[in-house]
Scaffold this motif. Structure first.
Motif, PDB file in Angstrom:
ATOM      1  N   CYS A 163       0.839  -1.207   0.000  1.00  0.00           N
ATOM      2  CA  CYS A 163       0.000   0.000   0.000  1.00  0.00           C
ATOM      3  C   CYS A 163       0.871   1.253   0.000  1.00  0.00           C
ATOM      4  O   CYS A 163       0.574   2.223  -0.704  1.00  0.00           O
ATOM      5  CB  CYS A 163      -0.887   0.027   1.239  1.00  0.00           C
ATOM      6  SG  CYS A 163      -2.307  -1.076   1.170  1.00  0.00           S
ATOM      7  N   CYS A 166       1.871   2.628  -3.281  1.00  0.00           N
ATOM      8  CA  CYS A 166       0.791   2.539  -4.281  1.00  0.00           C
ATOM      9  C   CYS A 166       0.228   3.920  -4.638  1.00  0.00           C
ATOM     10  O   CYS A 166       0.059   4.780  -3.769  1.00  0.00           O
ATOM     11  CB  CYS A 166      -0.317   1.646  -3.726  1.00  0.00           C
ATOM     12  SG  CYS A 166      -1.753   1.521  -4.799  1.00  0.00           S
ATOM     13  N   HIS A 168      -2.697   4.627  -5.271  1.00  0.00           N
ATOM     14  CA  HIS A 168      -4.038   4.819  -4.695  1.00  0.00           C
ATOM     15  C   HIS A 168      -4.009   5.090  -3.188  1.00  0.00           C
ATOM     16  O   HIS A 168      -5.051   5.278  -2.582  1.00  0.00           O
ATOM     17  CB  HIS A 168      -4.899   3.574  -4.957  1.00  0.00           C
ATOM     18  CG  HIS A 168      -4.980   3.192  -6.396  1.00  0.00           C
ATOM     19  ND1 HIS A 168      -5.537   4.010  -7.347  1.00  0.00           N
ATOM     20  CD2 HIS A 168      -4.550   2.080  -7.058  1.00  0.00           C
ATOM     21  CE1 HIS A 168      -5.457   3.424  -8.532  1.00  0.00           C
ATOM     22  NE2 HIS A 168      -4.861   2.249  -8.387  1.00  0.00           N
ATOM     23  N   CYS A 183      -7.930   4.368   0.521  1.00  0.00           N
ATOM     24  CA  CYS A 183      -7.565   3.686  -0.727  1.00  0.00           C
ATOM     25  C   CYS A 183      -8.459   4.256  -1.818  1.00  0.00           C
ATOM     26  O   CYS A 183      -9.685   4.073  -1.783  1.00  0.00           O
ATOM     27  CB  CYS A 183      -7.764   2.172  -0.608  1.00  0.00           C
ATOM     28  SG  CYS A 183      -7.620   1.348  -2.226  1.00  0.00           S
ATOM     29  N   TYR A 185      -8.526   3.364  -4.859  1.00  0.00           N
ATOM     30  CA  TYR A 185      -8.992   2.308  -5.782  1.00  0.00           C
ATOM     31  C   TYR A 185     -10.342   1.765  -5.309  1.00  0.00           C
ATOM     32  O   TYR A 185     -11.288   1.649  -6.070  1.00  0.00           O
ATOM     33  CB  TYR A 185      -7.956   1.185  -5.851  1.00  0.00           C
ATOM     34  CG  TYR A 185      -8.320   0.100  -6.845  1.00  0.00           C
ATOM     35  CD1 TYR A 185      -7.971   0.221  -8.188  1.00  0.00           C
ATOM     36  CD2 TYR A 185      -9.024  -1.030  -6.434  1.00  0.00           C
ATOM     37  CE1 TYR A 185      -8.320  -0.756  -9.100  1.00  0.00           C
ATOM     38  CE2 TYR A 185      -9.379  -2.011  -7.337  1.00  0.00           C
ATOM     39  CZ  TYR A 185      -9.023  -1.869  -8.672  1.00  0.00           C
ATOM     40  OH  TYR A 185      -9.379  -2.838  -9.579  1.00  0.00           O
ATOM     41  N   ARG A 196      -1.685  -3.675   3.120  1.00  0.00           N
ATOM     42  CA  ARG A 196      -1.423  -4.882   2.329  1.00  0.00           C
ATOM     43  C   ARG A 196       0.050  -4.972   1.940  1.00  0.00           C
ATOM     44  O   ARG A 196       0.705  -3.959   1.689  1.00  0.00           O
ATOM     45  CB  ARG A 196      -2.292  -4.874   1.075  1.00  0.00           C
ATOM     46  CG  ARG A 196      -3.756  -5.057   1.398  1.00  0.00           C
ATOM     47  CD  ARG A 196      -4.544  -5.279   0.144  1.00  0.00           C
ATOM     48  NE  ARG A 196      -5.924  -5.623   0.458  1.00  0.00           N
ATOM     49  CZ  ARG A 196      -6.825  -5.909  -0.457  1.00  0.00           C
ATOM     50  NH1 ARG A 196      -6.507  -5.873  -1.743  1.00  0.00           N
ATOM     51  NH2 ARG A 196      -8.048  -6.226  -0.110  1.00  0.00           N
ATOM     52  N   CYS A 199      -0.840  -6.602  -2.757  1.00  0.00           N
ATOM     53  CA  CYS A 199      -2.179  -6.298  -3.280  1.00  0.00           C
ATOM     54  C   CYS A 199      -2.185  -6.401  -4.810  1.00  0.00           C
ATOM     55  O   CYS A 199      -1.397  -5.727  -5.477  1.00  0.00           O
ATOM     56  CB  CYS A 199      -2.584  -4.886  -2.862  1.00  0.00           C
ATOM     57  SG  CYS A 199      -4.141  -4.357  -3.600  1.00  0.00           S
ATOM     58  N   GLU A 201      -4.140  -5.150  -6.860  1.00  0.00           N
ATOM     59  CA  GLU A 201      -4.545  -3.891  -7.507  1.00  0.00           C
ATOM     60  C   GLU A 201      -3.495  -2.797  -7.331  1.00  0.00           C
ATOM     61  O   GLU A 201      -3.691  -1.666  -7.775  1.00  0.00           O
ATOM     62  CB  GLU A 201      -5.878  -3.398  -6.929  1.00  0.00           C
ATOM     63  CG  GLU A 201      -7.107  -4.069  -7.495  1.00  0.00           C
ATOM     64  CD  GLU A 201      -7.241  -5.504  -7.035  1.00  0.00           C
ATOM     65  OE1 GLU A 201      -7.465  -6.379  -7.888  1.00  0.00           O
ATOM     66  OE2 GLU A 201      -7.099  -5.769  -5.825  1.00  0.00           O
ATOM     67  N   GLN A 202      -2.399  -3.117  -6.682  1.00  0.00           N
ATOM     68  CA  GLN A 202      -1.391  -2.085  -6.425  1.00  0.00           C
ATOM     69  C   GLN A 202      -0.852  -1.509  -7.727  1.00  0.00           C
ATOM     70  O   GLN A 202      -0.578  -2.257  -8.676  1.00  0.00           O
ATOM     71  CB  GLN A 202      -0.230  -2.680  -5.609  1.00  0.00           C
ATOM     72  CG  GLN A 202       0.591  -1.627  -4.887  1.00  0.00           C
ATOM     73  CD  GLN A 202       1.987  -1.441  -5.459  1.00  0.00           C
ATOM     74  OE1 GLN A 202       2.227  -1.786  -6.614  1.00  0.00           O
ATOM     75  NE2 GLN A 202       2.879  -0.906  -4.668  1.00  0.00           N
TER      76      GLN A 202
HETATM   77  S1  SF4 Z   1      -5.079  -0.510  -4.339  1.00  0.00           S
HETATM   78 FE1  SF4 Z   1      -4.313  -2.093  -2.926  1.00  0.00          FE
HETATM   79  S2  SF4 Z   1      -2.186  -1.475  -2.510  1.00  0.00           S
HETATM   80 FE2  SF4 Z   1      -3.232   0.293  -3.375  1.00  0.00          FE
HETATM   81  S3  SF4 Z   1      -3.906   1.475  -1.564  1.00  0.00           S
HETATM   82 FE3  SF4 Z   1      -5.618   0.155  -2.247  1.00  0.00          FE
HETATM   83  S4  SF4 Z   1      -5.439  -1.701  -0.987  1.00  0.00           S
HETATM   84 FE4  SF4 Z   1      -3.474  -0.619  -0.857  1.00  0.00          FE
END
Ligand code: SF4
Length: 228
Positions: A163, A166, A168, A183, A185, A196, A199, A201-202
């Motif tokens: 995270c 990331c 997001h 987050c 995202y 995380r 992740c 989706e990172q």
């Molecule tokens: S997309 Fe995943 S890695 Fe990025 S902030 Fe959200 S939970 Fe964290």
């Protein structure tokens, strides 16, 4: 005045490194036992876990180079492990839609069953982590994130999908001490206990922007829970 133990003790950083090394040895031994039940070496079991975690529906099948990077081993070592997994019928190759000359690695049906056994964390490690209080687990997670990021910055391990690196991630965007981060995202607030380490989706930030976000995360914000 210098305390007696300051002169008798090894530096704190050395004792911490020693303790982490012991934990790592215990983990390797546990993974060895889990893999052995399936006739896998620890590297093969870890390669299986990487292919399982990185692949799957809607994701690109990981390439051999990605497996080597995630395991922090050389490409020939990863190649040997993957070749053994192919011989055992646990892993297969398929064309990589990103590059016609490359192939991606996928689990066979048997490989998926093996991955859920061999790729799982040893029960003793999970039980020991669960023995910590919720506050201790949250504090430790934050410290583990810091350690992983530090190793990553030194080039000792491949970039993890954290995270804190990331695009997001919005640290201390909220005044809620239990869920100060956001987050973008998922468009939801979250706390340190939700940070995380891998992740899917990172979306990694460029280094300069990641530094700004990291500084914000480590310094905290007024009204939010104090950082460690
Ligand atoms: S997309 Fe995943 S890695 Fe990025 S902030 Fe959200 S939970 Fe964290």
């Amino acid at each position: 005045m210098t305390a007696v133990f300051d002169t008798l003790s090894e530096p704190l950083s050395r004792r911490l490194a020693s303790g982490l090394s012991r934990l790592s040895a215990a983990l390797r031994a546990g993974q060895w036992r889990l893999g052995e039940a399936r006739g896998l070496t620890p590297t093969q079991a870890q390669a299986l876990a990487v292919i399982a975690a990185r692949g799957g529906p809607g994701r690109h099948a990981p390439r051999l180079s990605e497996v080597a990077e995630q395991l922090a081993v050389s490409r020939p070592t990863a190649s040997d492990a993957v070749a053994a997994l192919e011989r055992k019928g646990l892993v297969a190759r398929q064309p990589d839609p990103r590059d016609a000359r490359a192939s991606g690695l996928v689990l066979t049906g048997e490989g998926q069953a093996a991955a859920s056994d061999a790729g799982d964390w040893p029960a003793m490690l999970l039980d020991t982590a669960a023995d910590l209080s919720p506050a201790e687990q949250e504090m430790l997670l934050r410290l583990v994130v810091k350690m992983i990021r530090g190793l990553q910055a030194r080039g000792a391990i491949a970039p993890a999908r954290l995270c804190v690196t990331c695009r997001h991630f919005r640290p201390y965007a909220h005044g809620d001490a239990l869920a100060p981060h956001h987050c973008a995202y998922v468009d939801a607030p979250f706390g340190d206990r939700h940070l995380r380490l891998d992740c899917p989706e990172q979306d990694p930030l460029p280094p300069a922007e990641a530094e700004v976000v990291w500084a914000r995360f480590t310094s905290g914000a007024p009204g939010a829970s104090p950082p460690n």
